[in-house]
Design an enzyme around this catalytic site. Structure first.
Site, PDB file in Angstrom:
ATOM      1  N   GLY A 279      16.422  37.079  38.028  1.00 53.56           N
ATOM      2  CA  GLY A 279      15.020  37.219  37.651  1.00 53.56           C
ATOM      3  C   GLY A 279      14.918  37.091  36.142  1.00 53.56           C
ATOM      4  O   GLY A 279      14.523  36.057  35.596  1.00 53.56           O
ATOM      5  N   ARG A 280      15.371  38.141  35.476  1.00 58.04           N
ATOM      6  CA  ARG A 280      15.244  38.247  34.024  1.00 58.04           C
ATOM      7  C   ARG A 280      15.807  37.033  33.279  1.00 58.04           C
ATOM      8  O   ARG A 280      15.199  36.532  32.356  1.00 58.04           O
ATOM      9  CB  ARG A 280      16.019  39.502  33.592  1.00 58.04           C
ATOM     10  CG  ARG A 280      15.783  39.927  32.161  1.00 58.04           C
ATOM     11  CD  ARG A 280      16.700  41.096  31.792  1.00 58.04           C
ATOM     12  NE  ARG A 280      16.827  42.122  32.780  1.00 58.04           N
ATOM     13  CZ  ARG A 280      16.118  43.251  32.782  1.00 58.04           C
ATOM     14  NH1 ARG A 280      15.251  43.496  31.845  1.00 58.04           N
ATOM     15  NH2 ARG A 280      16.301  44.145  33.738  1.00 58.04           N
ATOM     16  N   ARG A 316       7.925  48.763  29.930  1.00 58.63           N
ATOM     17  CA  ARG A 316       9.374  48.908  29.780  1.00 58.63           C
ATOM     18  C   ARG A 316       9.792  49.905  28.691  1.00 58.63           C
ATOM     19  O   ARG A 316      10.719  50.701  28.916  1.00 58.63           O
ATOM     20  CB  ARG A 316      10.044  47.546  29.564  1.00 58.63           C
ATOM     21  CG  ARG A 316       9.795  46.554  30.710  1.00 58.63           C
ATOM     22  CD  ARG A 316      10.674  45.312  30.668  1.00 58.63           C
ATOM     23  NE  ARG A 316      12.047  45.658  30.988  1.00 58.63           N
ATOM     24  CZ  ARG A 316      12.998  45.778  30.110  1.00 58.63           C
ATOM     25  NH1 ARG A 316      12.759  45.566  28.821  1.00 58.63           N
ATOM     26  NH2 ARG A 316      14.215  46.115  30.478  1.00 58.63           N
ATOM     27  N   CYS A 345      -3.878  57.292  26.640  1.00 54.15           N
ATOM     28  CA  CYS A 345      -3.788  58.741  26.420  1.00 54.15           C
ATOM     29  C   CYS A 345      -2.498  59.304  27.019  1.00 54.15           C
ATOM     30  O   CYS A 345      -2.533  60.047  27.999  1.00 54.15           O
ATOM     31  CB  CYS A 345      -5.001  59.414  27.012  1.00 54.15           C
ATOM     32  SG  CYS A 345      -6.499  58.752  26.308  1.00 54.15           S
TER      33      CYS A 345
HETATM   34  N1  LLP Z   1      18.023  40.834  43.496  1.00 58.66           N
HETATM   35  C1  LLP Z   1      17.704  42.091  43.853  1.00 58.66           C
HETATM   36  C2  LLP Z   1      18.016  42.546  45.203  1.00 58.66           C
HETATM   37  C3  LLP Z   1      17.109  42.959  42.916  1.00 58.66           C
HETATM   38  O1  LLP Z   1      16.826  44.199  43.268  1.00 58.66           O
HETATM   39  C4  LLP Z   1      16.812  42.479  41.608  1.00 58.66           C
HETATM   40  C5  LLP Z   1      16.190  43.358  40.609  1.00 58.66           C
HETATM   41  C6  LLP Z   1      17.135  41.144  41.298  1.00 58.66           C
HETATM   42  C7  LLP Z   1      17.740  40.350  42.260  1.00 58.66           C
HETATM   43  C8  LLP Z   1      16.857  40.537  39.951  1.00 58.66           C
HETATM   44  O2  LLP Z   1      17.510  41.189  38.912  1.00 58.66           O
HETATM   45  P1  LLP Z   1      17.526  40.544  37.442  1.00 58.66           P
HETATM   46  O3  LLP Z   1      18.246  39.239  37.508  1.00 58.66           O
HETATM   47  O4  LLP Z   1      16.109  40.364  37.028  1.00 58.66           O
HETATM   48  O5  LLP Z   1      18.198  41.541  36.621  1.00 58.66           O
HETATM   49  N2  LLP Z   1      12.050  46.615  36.081  1.00 58.66           N
HETATM   50  C9  LLP Z   1      13.380  46.628  35.519  1.00 58.66           C
HETATM   51  C10 LLP Z   1      14.344  45.768  36.290  1.00 58.66           C
HETATM   52  C11 LLP Z   1      14.444  46.171  37.737  1.00 58.66           C
HETATM   53  C12 LLP Z   1      15.247  45.181  38.545  1.00 58.66           C
HETATM   54  C13 LLP Z   1      15.168  45.482  39.990  1.00 58.66           C
HETATM   55  N3  LLP Z   1      15.868  44.564  40.841  1.00 58.66           N
HETATM   56  C14 LLP Z   1      13.316  46.219  34.053  1.00 58.66           C
HETATM   57  O6  LLP Z   1      12.214  45.992  33.545  1.00 58.66           O
HETATM   58  O7  LLP Z   1      14.345  46.171  33.383  1.00 58.66           O
END
Ligand code: LLP
Length: 423
Positions: A279-280, A316, A345
């Site tokens: 994702g990120r 975040r 607030c």
């Molecule tokens: N696959 C699964 C099963 C996941 O739970 C996640 C992320 C991903 C892929 C993708 O992960 P990435 O490549 O984006 O690291 N809100 C948090 C991040 C939570 C991620 C949850 N799961 C933040 O803003 O850092």
């Protein structure tokens, strides 16, 4: 370091060739601004790193679910990793087919399982025995066979910047504990409406070194070998997401080569098709949250910069104490050490504490960097604030990719008169 698409030209921060002040003038602030070319670059880097290994990149929609972002990724050849019926709906709206979809998530409802099976998703990742039974039952009801994968919890030690973003450790709610995997594999053989097509894992997010992966891969491979020995038609190995990106100025990004070397070797050893769920990595650096300074404030010996964006727009920092670099959009002289805070607030409503910035005054524009992932998707209407506009930049052009919410949107679903009922 790979380009992010955000560069200073003649003292003004640009997204590709578009000056950010022009975007602020056209659509107002706060605004999320994404550079399409950065997304293309990251996708190609990742894809190239796995050249020669059969693989699919399934973008984790939770990081940025804007329809135009999804379409951009689809055009590049990505699939999606989804975690809800809403994300499936978005993916289909963006033109993905069911076969492009991997359905993850720890609590899928019967309605979501049914929706996924009707859409013909490639895989449903099973996170518990009870969920497995539910999937078999729903598939039976529809007269279908559900293609499933076991999400293994490899129970390794994972270092992430915040405890809330680790998932592959012992005692987490995610996945099937590795000691239970063999039992689940045996159980799958007894269920008539599921077919075990893959095994996978997801260790956590923003993982900056390869150690957890090095520990976890052999455990995943062992589970795969066991499933195959029991005669299951396993075709996929899913290593999840989690690749890190740099947030701080001198932070190095995840070593993609290291990551790819380990994962490639494991995938080639199995001969399976590799699934990745980043994702990120694909979108974080492509985005900024563009905000205007409303006020300067001096209180209790401290300086504050109050912006028109708040924690409802980008949570975040409040939720994970996450660091986001903040840049002035127009070159500004002088220096200032200040807390950069929003109008909400809550004392958790800040973007930075004791940050050194140029001496910005009211009216200045700031770009909160690395906000393309988990920015807009985690935004809320707290304090009845409409969520920001989203803008896509491509070279010299920009376009609204998601209109700013209006006050009416805030109350639209509450307008109907109360229709009292009794049980
Ligand atoms: N696959 C699964 C099963 C996941 O739970 C996640 C992320 C991903 C892929 C993708 O992960 P990435 O490549 O984006 O690291 N809100 C948090 C991040 C939570 C991620 C949850 N799961 C933040 O803003 O850092």
């Amino acid at each position: 370091m790979p380009t992010t698409g955000f560069t200073t030209i003649n003292g003004v921060l640009h997204a590709d060739q578009v000056p950010l002040p022009a975007i602020a003038a056209a659509v107002g602030t706060p605004a999320y601004v994404y550079c399409a070319n950065t997304v293309r670059d990251r996708f190609r880097r990742l894809d190239d790193a796995f050249a020669g290994v059969p693989h699919h990149i399934h973008f984790a929609v939770k990081a940025n679910s804007n329809l135009h972002m999804l379409s951009l990724l689809r055009a590049l050849g990505a699939g999606v990793d989804i975690v809800s019926g809403g994300e499936l709906f978005r993916a289909l709206e963006a033109g993905f087919g069911g076969r492009d979809v991997v359905f993850s998530g720890v609590g899928k409802t019967v309605a979501e399982i049914e929706q996924a099976l009707r859409a013909g998703v490639a895989l449903i990742n099973v996170e518990s025995e009870a969920e497995l039974v539910a999937i078999d039952h729903v598939a039976g009801g529809l007269g279908l066979t559900a293609p499933i994968a076991i999400r293994v919890n490899p129970e390794v030690t994972v270092e992430t910047p915040h405890a809330y973003i680790k998932t592959g450790e012992k005692g987490q709610k995610f996945g099937i504990p590795r000691d239970d995997v063999a039992r689940l594999i045996a159980m799958i053989a007894t269920l008539p409406h599921v077919e075990l097509r893959g095994l996978g894992m997801h260790l956590g997010s923003q993982i900056s070194n390869a150690d957890p992966l090095r520990d976890a891969l052999p455990r995943l491979l062992a589970a795969i070998a066991h499933a195959r020995a029991k005669g299951h038609p396993v075709t996929y190995m899913d290593v999840g997401g989690g690749l890190s990106v740099p947030y701080e100025p001198n932070e190095t990004s995840a070593d993609l080569d290291d990551y790819a070397r380990l994962v490639r070797a494991a995938a080639l050893e199995t001969g399976l098709t590799l699934l990745l769920e980043p994702g990120r990595y694909l979108v974080a650096e492509s985005g900024v949250l563009l905000t205007e300074v409303l006020y300067r404030k001096h209180a209790a010996g401290k300086d504050f910069v109050v912006t028109d964006a708040g924690m409802n727009d980008l949570i975040r920092p409040a939720l994970y104490q996450a660091y986001h670099a903040i840049e002035v959009v127009r070159h500004t002289a002088g220096a200032l050490t200040a807390d950069v805070v929003g109008p909400i607030c809550e004392s958790g409503d800040f973007f930075a504490k004791a940050r050194v910035l140029p001496d910005v005054q009211a009216g200045a524009l700031l770009a909160i960097r690395t906000a393309g992932a988990y920015g807009f998707t985690m935004a809320s209407n707290y304090n009845s604030r409409p969520r920001p506009v989203e803008v896509l930049v491509d070279g010299e052009r920009f376009a609204v990719a998601g209109a700013r919410e209006q006050f009416d949107d805030l109350v639209r679903l509450e307008r109907a008169p109360l229709h009292w009922r009794t049980a």
